[in-house]
Design an enzyme around this catalytic site. Structure first.
Site, short mmCIF file in Angstrom:
data_model
loop_
_atom_site.label_atom_id
_atom_site.label_comp_id
_atom_site.label_asym_id
_atom_site.label_seq_id
_atom_site.Cartn_x
_atom_site.Cartn_y
_atom_site.Cartn_z
CG ASP A 42 -2.05 0.96 1.15
OD1 ASP A 42 -2.10 1.74 0.19
OD2 ASP A 42 -2.90 0.95 2.06
CG ASP A 43 -0.30 4.85 0.05
OD1 ASP A 43 -1.11 4.36 -0.75
OD2 ASP A 43 -0.60 5.76 0.86
CB CYS A 82 -6.54 2.83 -1.50
SG CYS A 82 -5.11 3.48 -0.60
NE ARG A 86 -5.99 -1.03 -1.80
CZ ARG A 86 -5.09 -1.66 -1.04
NH1 ARG A 86 -5.34 -2.86 -0.58
NH2 ARG A 86 -3.96 -1.07 -0.74
CE LYS A 136 -6.20 0.36 1.91
NZ LYS A 136 -5.29 1.52 1.94
CG HIS A 138 -9.87 0.98 0.87
ND1 HIS A 138 -8.85 1.88 0.76
CD2 HIS A 138 -10.92 1.67 1.38
CE1 HIS A 138 -9.24 3.05 1.18
NE2 HIS A 138 -10.51 2.96 1.57
CB SER A 163 -6.61 3.45 4.79
OG SER A 163 -6.64 3.34 3.39
CG HIS A 240 -1.90 3.87 3.80
ND1 HIS A 240 -2.30 4.74 4.80
CD2 HIS A 240 -2.64 4.20 2.70
CE1 HIS A 240 -3.24 5.55 4.32
NE2 HIS A 240 -3.45 5.24 3.05
CG ASP A 292 -2.57 0.96 -3.03
OD1 ASP A 292 -1.39 1.32 -2.84
OD2 ASP A 292 -3.51 1.35 -2.32
CG ASN A 293 -1.84 4.50 -4.05
OD1 ASN A 293 -2.83 3.94 -3.58
ND2 ASN A 293 -0.97 5.15 -3.27
CE LYS A 313 -2.86 7.71 -1.18
NZ LYS A 313 -2.95 7.16 0.19
MG MG Z 1 -2.74 3.07 -1.36
#
Ligand code: MG
Length: 523
Positions: A42-43, A82, A86, A136, A138, A163, A240, A292-293, A313
């Site tokens: 994540d991130d 996010c 996903r 996660k 989301h 998150s 994240h 994811d990003n 992001k």
């Molecule tokens: Mg993310």
């Protein structure tokens, strides 16, 4: 022999024949079908891993995976944030088709992934796979938990469904060190769900990764022992904001807080690989790692790093959506590095085909099969990609389009970086700008998007990219937004109706003891 006895013996024989046939079939199925593990960070930015050039990250397990696997250099997520990223990973479709726009779900969201979407878990379950997601989600919780993963093809779910900054942030480091932010103090404490039931609230961040890892490895062991092909989607809360770490990983990295968080993620990846080995299924398991990003630049040195790419992001510059990605399957995936173009939407198609699943034919699928890149060192099935922003709308359409090595920006907008960041194109305060004529970059010679093209090359390329983008925008079907609905009473609470809300939502039990006693037995 009397007739009833003969009949019984014949029935017994038939039963044995059936049983033998079933066992042989099961063995054939498990031998044919590879297990599938998708590891989702994540991130995590393009420049965060050692194998992508970060000088002080400590990720020995991801380094090993990269050494034995295929490292992508041109791999894209579907969104710079996010939730939309996903849904595209799981459905093989741009987020606009499922209504996961604009932005992301929060704790109080009432919407979620529509039930008529088909996830990779649904496809693979139909093909005989045991399916689980840990971590996660989301993509919504909803009334009666209708949007949680067990209603979307996953046999088993355990994790925080959004998150972990969408709750009050209390302790992030062992034993009692506070998080670097209080996060959302008005929301309910972070819940850990098992299937559709909250088993702990608030989550303990200092043991969370161990809990996730235990769930993931237990699922692998269980299905390896039962010779059932399995699909595991392990979606980490790391890296994240707010970064957190257990006792073992606090102050373990010279890169600071983000490095500790990344090291713990890497440890968990290592445990997954160890379990695949010890369970005897490593040779028949496809593992794919990505994020994811891009990195959250607003967190400054506590956020991630996009390497040589521009911004992070929240933007449609490369740093927002180009991600680290590694594929691994010994003897099958060709080790090395690839410059071929691929994206998270392609994961759906690739693993569905790999598992012998049926890809829906009644709707547009945006993903393509990555098999030529993965297994044959061949060209990608895609030479284009479309970039939707953080908050897309049908009037603007996509913000940017990649075609071969070229990328055209039709719109740009700042992301989530604050003013201390050196590039004001990335600031949250930088408004949307329409580029007419569009900006054009050659990402092969200029991956940092520093030098817009002009002249003859521009004239030759821009019309082609503009035409294909206009056609794509025109043909896109926008599902009504699922993000807009919000109600504080929808926030997950383990004691519905309690007072004072939301702090009364507190329940706990020893997860390590609880896990997998009854629920996983069902798989
Ligand atoms: Mg993310």
């Amino acid at each position: 022999m009397c007739l009833p006895l003969l009949r019984r013996q014949l029935l017994n024989m038939s039963y044995k024949v059936l049983l033998c046939t079933a066992v042989v079939l099961a063995a054939a199925v498990s031998a044919d079908k590879p297990n599938i593990v998708v590891l989702f960070a994540d991130d995590l930015g393009f420049g965060d891993l050692a194998v992508y050039g970060h000088p002080t990250s400590t990720t020995p397990n991801l380094d090993k995976m990269a050494k034995e696997g295929l490292v992508f250099t041109q791999f894209y997520s579907a969104s710079p944030v996010c939730s939309p990223s996903r849904v595209a990973l799981l459905t093989g479709r741009y987020q606009t088709r499922s209504g996961i726009w604009p932005g992301v779900f929060g704790a109080a969201s009432t919407g979620g992934i529509p039930h008529n979407e088909t996830t990779s878990a649904e496809v693979l379950k139909q093909a005989g796979y045991a399916t689980a997601i840990v971590g996660k989600w989301h993509l919504g919780v909803g009334k009666n938990q209708t949007y949680l993963p067990t209603n979307h093809g996953f046999d088993y779910y355990m994790g925080i469904p959004y998150s972990h900054d969408m709750c009050p942030c209390l302790i992030c480091f062992y034993p009692n060190q506070a998080c670097f932010d209080k996060c959302r103090t008005g929301d309910t404490p972070c819940p850990i769900f098992e299937n559709t039931r909250i088993i702990k609230q608030p989550a303990d961040f200092t043991t969370l990764t161990a809990t996730y890892t235990n769930a993931a490895t237990s699922f692998i062991q269980k299905n390896a022992a039962g010779k059932t092909p399995f699909y595991l989607y392990l979606a980490y809360q790391h890296t994240h904001h707010p970064q957190f770490a257990s006792k073992e990983f606090r102050n373990s990295s010279i890169r600071g807080t983000f490095g500790d968080s990344l090291s713990e993620l890497d440890w968990s990846v290592g445990e997954v690989f160890k379990t695949l080995e010890s369970s005897g299924v490593a040779d028949n398991t496809f593992v794919f790692f990505t994020s994811d990003n891009g990195p959250s630049l607003t967190r400054q040195i506590r956020g991630g790093n996009q390497g040589l790419l521009k911004c992070g992001k929240g933007t449609t510059y490369e740093g927002g959506m180009r991600e680290p990605a590694i594929a691994w399957m010994p003897g099958k995936v060709t080790p090395g590095r690839t410059m071929e173009l691929a994206a998270t939407v392609d994961v759906f198609v690739t693993i569905s085909k790999m598992g012998g699943g049926k890809i829906p034919t009644d709707r547009p699928i945006d993903g393509v099969d990555m098999a030529p890149i993965l297994f044959n060192n061949e060209k990608s099935n895609r030479d284009f990609y479309y970039y939707y922003p953080f908050g897309p709308n049908p009037d603007d359409g996509v913000f940017a389009t990649r075609y071969k090595q070229y990328k055209a920006h039709f719109y740009t907008k700042g992301g989530l970086a604050g003013k201390p960041y050196r590039d004001e194109d990335c600031w949250g305060s930088t408004p949307k700008t329409k580029h007419d004529p569009p900006l054009l970059f050659d990402l092969v010679t200029d991956p940092s998007e520093r030098h817009p093209l002009s002249g003859k090359v521009y004239e030759e390329i821009i019309k082609q990219i503009t035409d294909m983008t206009m056609k794509f925008n025109k043909e896109m079907t926008w599902h009504e937004s699922e993000i807009h609905g919000s109600n504080s009473s929808a926030m997950p609470c383990c004691k519905p109706g309690c007072s004072p809300f939301p702090t009364c939502c507190a329940c706990g039990q020893e997860i390590q003891q609880h896990l997998f006693s009854p629920a996983l037995e069902l798989l």
